[in-house]
Design a protein around this motif. Sequence first.
Motif, PDB file in Angstrom:
ATOM      1  N   THR A 114       0.868  -1.167   0.000  1.00  0.00           N
ATOM      2  CA  THR A 114       0.000   0.000   0.000  1.00  0.00           C
ATOM      3  C   THR A 114       0.901   1.211   0.000  1.00  0.00           C
ATOM      4  O   THR A 114       2.058   1.119   0.376  1.00  0.00           O
ATOM      5  N   TYR A 115       0.388   2.340  -0.443  1.00  0.00           N
ATOM      6  CA  TYR A 115       1.089   3.599  -0.172  1.00  0.00           C
ATOM      7  C   TYR A 115       0.065   4.666   0.155  1.00  0.00           C
ATOM      8  O   TYR A 115      -0.848   4.923  -0.648  1.00  0.00           O
ATOM      9  N   CYS A 116       0.175   5.259   1.325  1.00  0.00           N
ATOM     10  CA  CYS A 116      -0.707   6.343   1.759  1.00  0.00           C
ATOM     11  C   CYS A 116       0.146   7.447   2.373  1.00  0.00           C
ATOM     12  O   CYS A 116       1.116   7.163   3.068  1.00  0.00           O
ATOM     13  N   VAL A 117      -0.241   8.683   2.106  1.00  0.00           N
ATOM     14  CA  VAL A 117       0.445   9.835   2.696  1.00  0.00           C
ATOM     15  C   VAL A 117      -0.594  10.815   3.216  1.00  0.00           C
ATOM     16  O   VAL A 117      -1.641  11.021   2.592  1.00  0.00           O
ATOM     17  N   ALA A 118      -0.317  11.426   4.350  1.00  0.00           N
ATOM     18  CA  ALA A 118      -1.120  12.549   4.847  1.00  0.00           C
ATOM     19  C   ALA A 118      -0.157  13.654   5.249  1.00  0.00           C
ATOM     20  O   ALA A 118       0.881  13.378   5.850  1.00  0.00           O
ATOM     21  N   MET A 119      -0.476  14.903   4.856  1.00  0.00           N
ATOM     22  CA  MET A 119       0.416  16.028   5.150  1.00  0.00           C
ATOM     23  C   MET A 119      -0.361  17.158   5.824  1.00  0.00           C
ATOM     24  O   MET A 119      -1.501  17.448   5.449  1.00  0.00           O
TER      25      MET A 119
ATOM     26  N   ILE B  35      -4.067  17.270   3.740  1.00  0.00           N
ATOM     27  CA  ILE B  35      -4.246  16.625   2.446  1.00  0.00           C
ATOM     28  C   ILE B  35      -3.872  15.151   2.589  1.00  0.00           C
ATOM     29  O   ILE B  35      -2.925  14.804   3.300  1.00  0.00           O
ATOM     30  N   TYR B  36      -4.661  14.295   1.936  1.00  0.00           N
ATOM     31  CA  TYR B  36      -4.467  12.852   2.039  1.00  0.00           C
ATOM     32  C   TYR B  36      -4.441  12.246   0.639  1.00  0.00           C
ATOM     33  O   TYR B  36      -5.236  12.650  -0.223  1.00  0.00           O
ATOM     34  N   MET B  37      -3.583  11.245   0.444  1.00  0.00           N
ATOM     35  CA  MET B  37      -3.669  10.467  -0.785  1.00  0.00           C
ATOM     36  C   MET B  37      -3.391   8.996  -0.461  1.00  0.00           C
ATOM     37  O   MET B  37      -2.528   8.687   0.366  1.00  0.00           O
ATOM     38  N   SER B  38      -4.127   8.106  -1.116  1.00  0.00           N
ATOM     39  CA  SER B  38      -3.908   6.669  -0.904  1.00  0.00           C
ATOM     40  C   SER B  38      -4.064   5.930  -2.222  1.00  0.00           C
ATOM     41  O   SER B  38      -4.814   6.350  -3.101  1.00  0.00           O
TER      42      SER B  38
END
Lengths: 246, 246
Positions: B2-7, B14-17
Amino acid sequence: MTYCVAMKLDLGLIYMSDTRTNAGLDNISTFCKMKTWEKQGDRVITLLSAGNLATTQAVVGILEELNHTYSQSLHENRTTLFTAETLFQIATLIGQIVKDTIRNIAPGQQNADAFSASFILGGQIKGDVPRLFFIYPEGNFIEATKDTPFFQIGEHKYGKPIIVRAYNPAMSFEEATKLLLVSFDSTLRSNLSVGLPFDLLIYKEDTYVKGIQKRIEKNDPYYTNISDLWSDALKKAFLQLPPFYF
Amino acid sequence: MTYCVAMKLDLGLIYMSDTRTNAGLDNISTFCKMKTWEKQGDRVITLLSAGNLATTQAVVGILEELNHTYSQSLHENRTTLFTAETLFQIATLIGQIVKDTIRNIAPGQQNADAFSASFILGGQIKGDVPRLFFIYPEGNFIEATKDTPFFQIGEHKYGKPIIVRAYNPAMSFEEATKLLLVSFDSTLRSNLSVGLPFDLLIYKEDTYVKGIQKRIEKNDPYYTNISDLWSDALKKAFLQLPPFYF
């Protein structure tokens, strides 16, 4: 951890390795992870190692022991680094030694995985082309091809994207060194267990003699410069990408 | 994987998954790994998940069950996503659920590690600032700060270098989206178990309502363009670095 790379170029082979060894974060040492054996005019063989230092040193130690008993080896027809006829035979020999070394120590230990080690073997023996092998802790191995002309061991992830994108088999040793330094810089910034100095070795095809060998020290002005410039270049490249609109 | 980032940005969160789930290389599915709960004017809470899908779905399922018994929860003074007074309380709740879920299934299984999962929790509850937490499979958690204003879960290594270099808290949501797309592109190219489509969500501080939510599909023209251009930009940036001389 460790970071080592070996690349096949049209001109020959290039190797780079870091020197950091750690047993926990509070026990850091410097060890060379690159070992080269040379018989001028006949063969140059290089071994890069990652993993448990006792295991990797044992493997190199046993290879050296075999060399010391060189004449007996010839007599007994036993393979050594200097009697093997091909790099494939040497990969087989090292694979066997790695497997035996790990099997001798690991079973029954609390943390049996801790004794693992991987190797990159490269070089050229007269009568054959330069070749590159990745040797697994299990003792088996794979060889680099045109499709996959480089191997990394240790902490390979951070430094891989730039190699994948900028590698070109026709590049010069100077360009390849620059590429490896950028790849090592990306790794160093993200993983504390990879550290300077770096060891660099080039081998020019059909010379059967070690090429330039260089240690890149902590304050190497070219590396420091590349490291700063690459950071700026990445930021600039990012800013120049077209903007996103919702 | 998986790859998820939250900043955390000055403007909000902002979130992306990614959406790829795999049980072996021959069993790939698409699952959304981003879940958002909203009570307009009061709170917006987002959860990103990585790890065993049965574990992550169980955690979300239990959170939903608690929401459904909302009135009892109020009566019993039990914490739910909608009754918690702070995001810290929600992180504590989720940590407890994760730990219990893994403890219920893992012991005695052949591959006990396979049930692990990690989470990024973000959001804002009225009376508090936007906050971001990283919740470990052990149930404990850490919070993002000015020094470490973003979290990644899953395959974080390939996509980290560009975030570290190009992140700036003052960036717009558009710039942050561009940055995340580049980071996801680097990850996608090196790890088969991270895949399109991507889910994107922004949350603007003090709005207490979900911001733009977008799914970036396989043939998204902006993403395809960025992906090609970034490859070229990296190569060009590399070529522009000063040459190395022996």
